[in-house]
Design an enzyme around this catalytic site. Structure first.
Site, PDB file in Angstrom:
ATOM      1  N   ILE A   1      33.964  42.526  47.480  1.00  0.00           N
ATOM      2  CA  ILE A   1      35.283  42.542  48.110  1.00  0.00           C
ATOM      3  C   ILE A   1      36.132  43.675  47.541  1.00  0.00           C
ATOM      4  O   ILE A   1      36.903  44.315  48.258  1.00  0.00           O
ATOM      5  CB  ILE A   1      35.998  41.180  47.954  1.00  0.00           C
ATOM      6  CG1 ILE A   1      37.227  41.110  48.852  1.00  0.00           C
ATOM      7  CG2 ILE A   1      36.367  40.902  46.507  1.00  0.00           C
ATOM      8  CD1 ILE A   1      36.929  41.112  50.321  1.00  0.00           C
TER       9      ILE A   1
ATOM     10  N   SER B   1      34.999  45.021  34.540  1.00  0.00           N
ATOM     11  CA  SER B   1      33.875  44.386  35.217  1.00  0.00           C
ATOM     12  C   SER B   1      32.671  44.385  34.291  1.00  0.00           C
ATOM     13  O   SER B   1      32.534  45.277  33.443  1.00  0.00           O
ATOM     14  CB  SER B   1      33.533  45.134  36.513  1.00  0.00           C
ATOM     15  OG  SER B   1      32.424  44.542  37.175  1.00  0.00           O
ATOM     16  N   ARG B   2      31.804  43.399  34.462  1.00  0.00           N
ATOM     17  CA  ARG B   2      30.570  43.370  33.674  1.00  0.00           C
ATOM     18  C   ARG B   2      29.582  44.425  34.144  1.00  0.00           C
ATOM     19  O   ARG B   2      28.726  44.851  33.383  1.00  0.00           O
ATOM     20  CB  ARG B   2      29.927  41.981  33.761  1.00  0.00           C
ATOM     21  CG  ARG B   2      30.699  40.891  33.036  1.00  0.00           C
ATOM     22  CD  ARG B   2      30.037  39.551  33.178  1.00  0.00           C
ATOM     23  NE  ARG B   2      30.014  39.102  34.573  1.00  0.00           N
ATOM     24  CZ  ARG B   2      29.481  37.951  34.978  1.00  0.00           C
ATOM     25  NH1 ARG B   2      28.916  37.143  34.100  1.00  0.00           N
ATOM     26  NH2 ARG B   2      29.514  37.617  36.256  1.00  0.00           N
TER      27      ARG B   2
ATOM     28  N   LYS C   1      42.365  35.783  47.337  1.00  0.00           N
ATOM     29  CA  LYS C   1      42.342  34.406  47.817  1.00  0.00           C
ATOM     30  C   LYS C   1      41.001  33.740  47.497  1.00  0.00           C
ATOM     31  O   LYS C   1      39.987  34.445  47.423  1.00  0.00           O
ATOM     32  CB  LYS C   1      42.651  34.345  49.316  1.00  0.00           C
ATOM     33  CG  LYS C   1      41.550  34.909  50.229  1.00  0.00           C
ATOM     34  CD  LYS C   1      40.474  33.880  50.553  1.00  0.00           C
ATOM     35  CE  LYS C   1      39.277  34.526  51.162  1.00  0.00           C
ATOM     36  NZ  LYS C   1      38.150  33.605  51.338  1.00  0.00           N
TER      37      LYS C   1
ATOM     38  N   ASP D   1      35.801  28.459  51.925  1.00  0.00           N
ATOM     39  CA  ASP D   1      36.214  29.771  51.417  1.00  0.00           C
ATOM     40  C   ASP D   1      36.621  30.689  52.566  1.00  0.00           C
ATOM     41  O   ASP D   1      37.742  31.214  52.554  1.00  0.00           O
ATOM     42  CB  ASP D   1      35.094  30.395  50.581  1.00  0.00           C
ATOM     43  CG  ASP D   1      35.434  31.810  50.144  1.00  0.00           C
ATOM     44  OD1 ASP D   1      36.234  31.952  49.212  1.00  0.00           O
ATOM     45  OD2 ASP D   1      34.907  32.768  50.752  1.00  0.00           O
TER      46      ASP D   1
END
Length: 302
Positions: free
Chosen positions: A11, A33-34, A87, A165
Site C-alpha cells: 500500500i 521498515s524491516r 485505515k 478490511d
C-alpha cells in the site's frame, strides 16, 4: 513539510509514495521498515532511531497493519510528531481513543484516514442525499483477496478483519454520505475453516440499508452503493465511489484521487493545528463482530 513513512509494503509503494511525490506540501525524509525502502530516501529499521536522528521530521505516516500500529503511533505522538494512520486506524476502538488522548496531550495532529471517503464521487453523493430521507439502500463490495492482498496472511489473523478490511472502505463511504446514522440489526459472517477472520459477510442495518461483502470475487470487481430516498431520488455510487450518478445523470466529481486528497487533508490539519478522528466505520465493524451469526466456509489457501 518533512514526512516519514513507516511500513514500506504494497500500500505504501502503490499509493503513499506516489501521492507524496506529486504533492507540493511534502517531502519524504525517512522510511522505517524491516525490508522495504524508497529510492533515494534514508532507510531505518528502527522507529526510535529514526525519530532520534530526524528531529526535523514533523509528520509520520503509518502504513503498517493495524495490530502492531499502536505502539508506533504512541511513540511518534509522544515524540511530538503529527501522525497519520492508514485505515483502519487501529486494531481496537479503545486503542484509537487512547491515541487520540495522547495526541491531545502532546498538542499534535492525529488523522485517522479513510481513503475511500476521498473517492472522487463521494461528496457529490453526500450533497445529493443531504436534505433527503433514505428509504432503501444496498452496498455491494466484492473483490478478490488474491489480487489485492497476495499471500498476506495477516488479513486472516486476529485483528486483520478479513473481508471487513475492504468492507470498512464501503462503511466509511456509507457513514459519510448518509444524511442520518444507521446501526446494525443483524449479520452473517462466513469464515474459512482454516482461518480466523471472515471471507464473506451479509449485513442488515436500520433504515432498510443492507450490505454484501465478498473476498472471493473473480473477474470484474464490484464496489457499489445505491440509495433510494422517500421522494424517489436514486443515488448510485460505483467504481469504489469514484463515479456518482443521481437519477440517471452523471455528477461532477472531485479532481484529486483518494491518497493525494488524504495528504492534502493532512497538510491542512497540521497547518491549522487540528485532528480528525472519526471512528464510525470502525464502530460498525465492531458491531458486526459482536452481533453476527458465524458460519464455517471451505478452507482458503493462496
Amino acid at each position: 513539510m518533512k514526512i516519514a513513512l513507516v511500513g514500506i509494503g504494497k500500500i505504501a509503494v502503490d499509493q503513499h509514495v506516489p501521492s507524496i511525490a506529486a504533492s507540493d506540501d511534502w517531502v519524504i525524509a525517512a522510511t522505517v521498515s524491516r525490508a522495504g525502502t524508497v529510492d533515494g530516501v534514508p532507510a531505518f529499521a528502527d522507529l526510535d532511531t529514526m525519530l532520534a536522528e530526524n528531529p526535523d521530521v514533523e509528520v509520520v505516516s503509518l502504513c503498517l497493519p493495524p495490530v502492531p500500529r499502536f505502539e508506533y503511533a504512541a511513540a511518534c505522538l509522544r515524540a511530538g510528531r503529527h501522525v497519520m494512520l492508514e485505515k483502519p486506524p487501529g486494531a481496537t476502538l479503545a486503542e484509537v481513543y487512547a491515541l487520540e488522548a495522547i495526541a491531545k496531550k502532546a498538542g499534535v495532529t492525529l488523522f485517522a484516514t479513510w481513503h475511500s471517503r476521498m473517492a472522487k464521487g463521494v461528496q457529490a453523493a453526500k450533497a445529493a442525499l443531504a436534505d433527503k430521507t433514505v428509504a432503501t439502500g444496498h452496498v455491494d463490495w466484492k473483490e478478490n483477496v488474491r489480487q489485492w492482498h497476495p499471500n498476506q496472511d495477516w488479513v486472516f489473523e486476529p485483528g486483520g478483519m478479513g473481508v471487513l478490511d475492504p468492507g470498512i472502505n464501503a462503511l466509511s463511504i456509507m457513514t459519510e454520505v448518509l444524511p442520518s446514522a444507521v446501526h446494525l440489526k443483524s449479520a452473517v459472517l462466513q469464515t474459512p475453516e482454516n482461518r480466523q477472520t471472515p471471507i464473506r459477510a451479509e449485513m442488515e442495518f436500520t433504515n432498510n440499508v443492507t450490505a454484501s461483502f465478498d473476498w472471493l470475487q473473480e473477474g470484474s470487481q464490484t464496489w457499489e452503493q445505491k440509495f433510494t430516498t422517500t421522494d424517489g431520488t436514486i443515488v448510485h455510487l460505483s467504481e469504489g465511489g469514484n463515479r456518482c450518478v443521481v437519477d440517471g445523470h452523471e455528477q461532477e466529481v472531485n479532481e484529486l484521487g483518494e491518497y493525494p486528497a488524504l495528504y492534502a487533508r493532512m497538510a491542512e490539519l497540521v497547518k491549522n493545528g487540528q485532528s480528525d478522528v472519526d471512528l464510525s466505520p470502525m464502530v460498525h465493524v465492531s458491531d458486526i463482530m459482536t452481533l453476527a451469526q458465524r458460519q464455517i466456509a471451505p478452507a482458503f489457501d493462496w
